[in-house]
Design an enzyme around this catalytic site. Structure first.
Site, PDB file in Angstrom:
ATOM      1  N   ALA A 100      41.295  48.162  44.496  1.00  0.00           N
ATOM      2  CA  ALA A 100      41.245  47.599  45.851  1.00  0.00           C
ATOM      3  C   ALA A 100      41.929  48.488  46.879  1.00  0.00           C
ATOM      4  O   ALA A 100      43.001  49.032  46.638  1.00  0.00           O
ATOM      5  CB  ALA A 100      41.868  46.202  45.910  1.00  0.00           C
ATOM      6  N   GLY A 101      41.270  48.622  48.029  1.00  0.00           N
ATOM      7  CA  GLY A 101      41.861  49.309  49.164  1.00  0.00           C
ATOM      8  C   GLY A 101      41.332  50.707  49.425  1.00  0.00           C
ATOM      9  O   GLY A 101      41.573  51.276  50.494  1.00  0.00           O
ATOM     10  N   GLY A 103      38.896  45.284  50.062  1.00  0.00           N
ATOM     11  CA  GLY A 103      37.892  45.496  51.099  1.00  0.00           C
ATOM     12  C   GLY A 103      38.413  46.059  52.400  1.00  0.00           C
ATOM     13  O   GLY A 103      37.663  46.189  53.367  1.00  0.00           O
ATOM     14  N   LYS A 112      38.036  41.559  33.445  1.00  0.00           N
ATOM     15  CA  LYS A 112      38.978  41.816  34.528  1.00  0.00           C
ATOM     16  C   LYS A 112      39.458  40.489  35.101  1.00  0.00           C
ATOM     17  O   LYS A 112      38.657  39.696  35.594  1.00  0.00           O
ATOM     18  CB  LYS A 112      38.332  42.651  35.637  1.00  0.00           C
ATOM     19  CG  LYS A 112      39.299  42.941  36.781  1.00  0.00           C
ATOM     20  CD  LYS A 112      38.583  43.411  38.021  1.00  0.00           C
ATOM     21  CE  LYS A 112      39.543  43.377  39.211  1.00  0.00           C
ATOM     22  NZ  LYS A 112      38.867  43.652  40.490  1.00  0.00           N
TER      23      LYS A 112
END
Length: 344
Positions: free
Chosen positions: A274-275, A248, A187
């Site tokens: 993310a999120g 985060g 990644k």
């Protein structure tokens, strides 16, 4: 043996290991040095003077006075035997030619300890876990390592470049990761700003191009820009991973229109990265048509990470089923569920 302020210990080799001066009796090979330090060569990767030392060459590679070495391992940052996640199609999903049942990928950072990490991974049903590459603790070779709790034969490790702000640093990190564990599925993330942790897309494109040429299978964290996402796919990335919201933040999917367009334009898997903050966020991402969801903080910082991991597993499955089932059309006005014919 005497001390000289400008040469260290007289009669010993000085070697810089992870930025610290260490002193050894020579001659040494990389393998013998690791044994002196107390490290298992199978669990780490070594870089000597900015050149990665292949594991098979540890015994034949000399360590010389003045050498600079980096020794790294994987930290919390396969074909799982856990109960497989449900899939409405019965086919799971594929990335870089590899098939998986679970569409949930979890990170391994922020947990209280490695035991909690392992319990959360089991509860989530995930088959892929992201791991960060960090220096080993040279002063404590017996310190627990992630591989002692999450078996790489059970879970597919996905090394990432968390914390990298340049293409060069990201590429160097993943070269070390490949040497440490042999994984080519990685990644890539190249950050552009410490406050927002948004990706630097120019550096990301540069790193992606080089990594693809070197034979890596690159899953790439990116902005929610459909044009940039398509450029990454055209470069050869095997999966596109747009953010739903800042890393985060737990804000949930803030950009459904852009993500939907990325999905429509892509011929490789698209995963929200993310999120995500709670189970409904994961379900929304899957209902948009994403192939999967990657998360860490939403599970690790929950009051009960083990229970939240299971909730996320169910949400990803439910969201996928809802997407395949096809939602009803949205309407401006009410439409009664019961027929009006024969009304008393």
């Amino acid at each position: 043996m005497t001390w000289c302020p400008w040469k260290g210990i007289i009669g010993k080799m000085e070697v810089q290991i992870n930025g610290e001066a260490r002193y050894f009796d020579g001659p040494l090979t990389v393998n013998s040095m690791l044994l002196v330090l107390g490290f298992d060569p199978r669990k780490i990767a070594v870089e000597r003077n900015l050149e990665i030392v292949p594991k098979g060459a540890y015994g034949g590679t000399s360590v010389e006075d003045g050498d600079r070495l980096e020794i790294v391992h994987f930290i919390g940052g396969g074909n799982a035997k856990a109960m497989p996640a449900l899939d409405f199609e019965g086919q799971g999903w594929s990335v870089a030619g590899r098939k998986f049942n679970s569409r949930l990928i979890i990170g391994t950072g922020k947990y209280r300890d490695f035991l909690e990490t392992a319990r959360a991974a089991e509860s989530s049903g995930a088959e892929i876990v992201t791991v960060a590459v960090r220096r080993v603790n040279v002063s404590n070779p017996d310190e627990p390592m992630l591989v002692d709790y999450l078996d790489p034969k059970k879970y597919t490790y996905l090394p990432n470049t968390a914390g990298c702000y340049t293409a060069d640093d990201a590429v160097r990190t993943l070269r070390l990761a490949r040497e440490a564990g042999g994984w080519k599925l990685v990644k890539l993330e190249v950050l552009g700003d410490q406050k927002t942790l948004y990706p630097n897309m120019l550096e990301t494109l540069s790193a992606a191009e080089l990594l693809v040429k070197e034979g890596f299978d690159v899953m790439v964290y990116c902005s929610d820009d459909p044009i940039m996402a398509k450029k990454l796919e055209d470069l050869g990335c095997v999966a596109i991973m747009p953010l739903a919201a800042p890393i985060g933040s737990g804000l949930g999917v803030q950009n459904p229109v852009q993500i939907r367009i990325i999905i429509e334009n892509s011929s490789v898997p698209v995963l929200v990265d993310a999120g995500v903050g709670t189970a409904s966020d994961a379900a929304i991402a899957m209902e948009l048509g994403c192939d999967g969801v990657l998360m860490n903080t939403a599970i690790a910082e929950a009051k009960d990470p083990i229970a939240m991991a299971h909730a996320m597993r169910l949400a990803v499955e439910a969201g996928r089923m809802a997407y395949l089932a096809g939602r009803m059309a949205k309407k401006q006005y009410a439409d009664p569920s019961s027929p009006l014919g024969g009304l008393i």
